[in-house]
Design a protein around this motif. Structure first.
Motif, PDB file in Angstrom:
ATOM      1  N   THR A 198       7.317   6.514  -8.817  1.00 19.47           N
ATOM      2  CA  THR A 198       8.170   5.563  -8.105  1.00 19.47           C
ATOM      3  C   THR A 198       7.609   4.157  -8.270  1.00 19.47           C
ATOM      4  OG1 THR A 198       8.643   7.273  -6.463  1.00 19.47           O
ATOM      5  CG2 THR A 198       9.237   5.013  -5.891  1.00 19.47           C
ATOM      6  N   PRO A 199       8.345   3.283  -8.937  1.00 16.68           N
ATOM      7  CA  PRO A 199       7.805   1.943  -9.173  1.00 16.68           C
ATOM      8  C   PRO A 199       7.851   1.079  -7.919  1.00 16.68           C
ATOM      9  CG  PRO A 199      10.044   2.078 -10.007  1.00 16.68           C
ATOM     10  CD  PRO A 199       9.703   3.450  -9.489  1.00 16.68           C
ATOM     11  N   LEU A 200       7.009   0.076  -7.904  1.00 17.19           N
ATOM     12  CA  LEU A 200       7.063  -0.908  -6.831  1.00 17.19           C
ATOM     13  C   LEU A 200       8.310  -1.768  -7.045  1.00 17.19           C
ATOM     14  CD1 LEU A 200       5.347  -2.022  -4.410  1.00 17.19           C
ATOM     15  CD2 LEU A 200       4.513  -3.758  -6.008  1.00 17.19           C
ATOM     16  N   ASP A 214       0.860  -1.182   0.000  1.00 15.92           N
ATOM     17  CA  ASP A 214       0.000   0.000   0.000  1.00 15.92           C
ATOM     18  C   ASP A 214       0.902   1.240   0.000  1.00 15.92           C
ATOM     19  OD1 ASP A 214      -2.148   1.704   0.296  1.00 15.92           O
ATOM     20  OD2 ASP A 214      -2.222   1.468   2.482  1.00 15.92           O
ATOM     21  N   PRO A 215       0.997   1.914  -1.139  1.00 14.04           N
ATOM     22  CA  PRO A 215       1.937   3.038  -1.216  1.00 14.04           C
ATOM     23  C   PRO A 215       1.544   4.177  -0.284  1.00 14.04           C
ATOM     24  CG  PRO A 215       1.001   2.505  -3.385  1.00 14.04           C
ATOM     25  CD  PRO A 215       0.233   1.734  -2.371  1.00 14.04           C
ATOM     26  N   SER A 216       2.540   4.877   0.190  1.00 13.61           N
ATOM     27  CA  SER A 216       2.310   6.058   1.012  1.00 13.61           C
ATOM     28  C   SER A 216       1.599   7.118   0.172  1.00 13.61           C
ATOM     29  CB  SER A 216       3.665   6.575   1.493  1.00 13.61           C
ATOM     30  OG  SER A 216       3.504   7.620   2.403  1.00 13.61           O
ATOM     31  N   ASP A 253       1.970  10.156   0.003  1.00 14.84           N
ATOM     32  CA  ASP A 253       2.869  11.174  -0.538  1.00 14.84           C
ATOM     33  C   ASP A 253       3.945  10.586  -1.456  1.00 14.84           C
ATOM     34  OD1 ASP A 253       4.466   9.916   1.294  1.00 14.84           O
ATOM     35  OD2 ASP A 253       4.641  11.619   2.661  1.00 14.84           O
ATOM     36  N   LEU A 254       3.764   9.330  -1.853  1.00 20.78           N
ATOM     37  CA  LEU A 254       4.749   8.722  -2.754  1.00 20.78           C
ATOM     38  C   LEU A 254       4.523   9.226  -4.182  1.00 20.78           C
ATOM     39  CD1 LEU A 254       7.062   6.559  -2.891  1.00 20.78           C
ATOM     40  CD2 LEU A 254       5.294   4.968  -3.693  1.00 20.78           C
ATOM     41  N   SER A 255       5.605   9.611  -4.820  1.00 22.02           N
ATOM     42  CA  SER A 255       5.497  10.052  -6.207  1.00 22.02           C
ATOM     43  C   SER A 255       4.993   8.902  -7.075  1.00 22.02           C
ATOM     44  CB  SER A 255       6.872  10.523  -6.712  1.00 22.02           C
ATOM     45  OG  SER A 255       6.890  10.543  -8.117  1.00 22.02           O
TER      46      SER A 255
END
Lengths: 223, 223
Positions: free
Chosen positions: A217-219, A208-210, A212-214
């Motif tokens: 930005t790949p997993l 679960d990405p933050s 505020d993550l761009s």
């Protein structure tokens, strides 16, 4: 390795089975590969120490590097301060447990768990060498998420100073496991109750990405 | 309830976050409902006690009945003997931990875990009253598999005698939880590392019947 949990003295689960011949299923083991495999597939231990004569058990992150375990905590925390280099070290008991299954027997008495556990007794000492400390902190990240320690910003000097690390040698160690199905008394086999094992597994879900993550930005592949 | 794990003294995870204002995410709690919910959704605790001055931590099955916890073991096991009625009881620390997620921050330093834990300090006493003992043993089965205690053969007199049960009051208890995403330093937010939470869950698999189970025995609804 010495046994830290003799079969005749302590029994985490289904202790009553000790009185009947099922030793092959539930036993203490001193096999290094088994100990390592149990330690390497978990990352939270329960660390016990004595404070003012009373036991304290705290969940703690750990990692194994060769024949050493590292645990970390705040420089202000009691076990860390107690294990400072100025002291003779802190006697600890570090225990790691995997639950693998619920064992349902016809009799309430023979209900049990399938599990794998390791108990380490020893003296924890604070790591002061900066190089060893960095190795330990990398290992703590890598232990929980393999591949991650080289894919995050390393600790800077201030962060290193704010983190305390304890070292515990894998000297006095025992592993204990139970596998297999229920162990009912012969007289109970025809009772109309279901018997068998309900497997228990721990799994990781979708990352679960933050917020505020761009989005660019790949997993990472390791997730 | 009193705090047994003051925030300023001990920190199971991400202790370094204590120096920055994230108290709302990671905190000690004395809320009874929270304590009960954490205790009721696990069935293995780590029980700490002191033996010859050194700490011992063993994984143990437990159950909650009201404001009491019960753990069981062999009548020959050390903690059970030490907690016998003839003694003043055995000082213990009983800790239950759920791991809910791996928290990946841009910096290695802010990696953390989402978790829920309860720490109970107190004096464990052996249960000698047969009625209370039976209640405790039923609770131990029911705690791991709700519905099972009335769908298995109850312990007979001999089995009851061979099983020892410890009682621990929920008096000195604290809960501690961490939820939410990573807590990176503002300066790190633009680093090219993935950040977020990897959920961790424990699940039960398909029940595996014992090879000697009669095919006519249905799988109970509670499984």
């Amino acid at each position: 390795m010495e046994t830290a949990m003799p079969e005749t003295a302590e029994a985490p689960y289904e202790p009553t089975d000790r009185t009947i011949p099922t030793r092959s299923r539930e036993r203490a083991s001193y096999d290094r590969e088994l100990v390592h495999s149990i330690l390497d597939t978990a990352y939270v231990c329960h660390l016990g120490f004595v404070r003012d004569g009373a036991p304290v058990v705290l969940p703690t992150l750990y990692a194994r590097v060769g024949e050493r375990l590292y645990v970390h905590g705040s420089t202000g925390s009691r076990p860390l301060r107690m294990a400072g280099e100025a002291d003779p070290g802190l006697p600890v008991c570090l225990t790691v447990t995997h639950v693998d299954g619920l064992v349902l027997a016809r009799s309430a008495f023979h209900h049990s768990l399938n599990y794998r556990s390791v108990v380490v007794h020893g003296t924890a000492r604070q790591v002061t060498d900066p190089s060893e400390k960095r190795t330990a902190l990398d290992a703590l990240v890598e232990h929980a998420v393999p591949g991650r320690s080289t894919d995050s910003r390393p600790a800077n000097t201030k962060e290193l100073a704010a983190t305390a690390v304890l070292r515990l040698d894998l000297a006095e160690v025992s592993a204990k496991t139970r596998t297999g199905g229920p162990n009912d008394d012969p007289a109970d086999l025809d009772l109309p109750y279901w018997a068998g094992v309900v497997p228990v597994t721990t799994t990781r879900g979708l990352p679960d990405p933050s917020p505020d993550l761009s989005p660019s930005t790949p997993l990472p592949a390791y997730l």
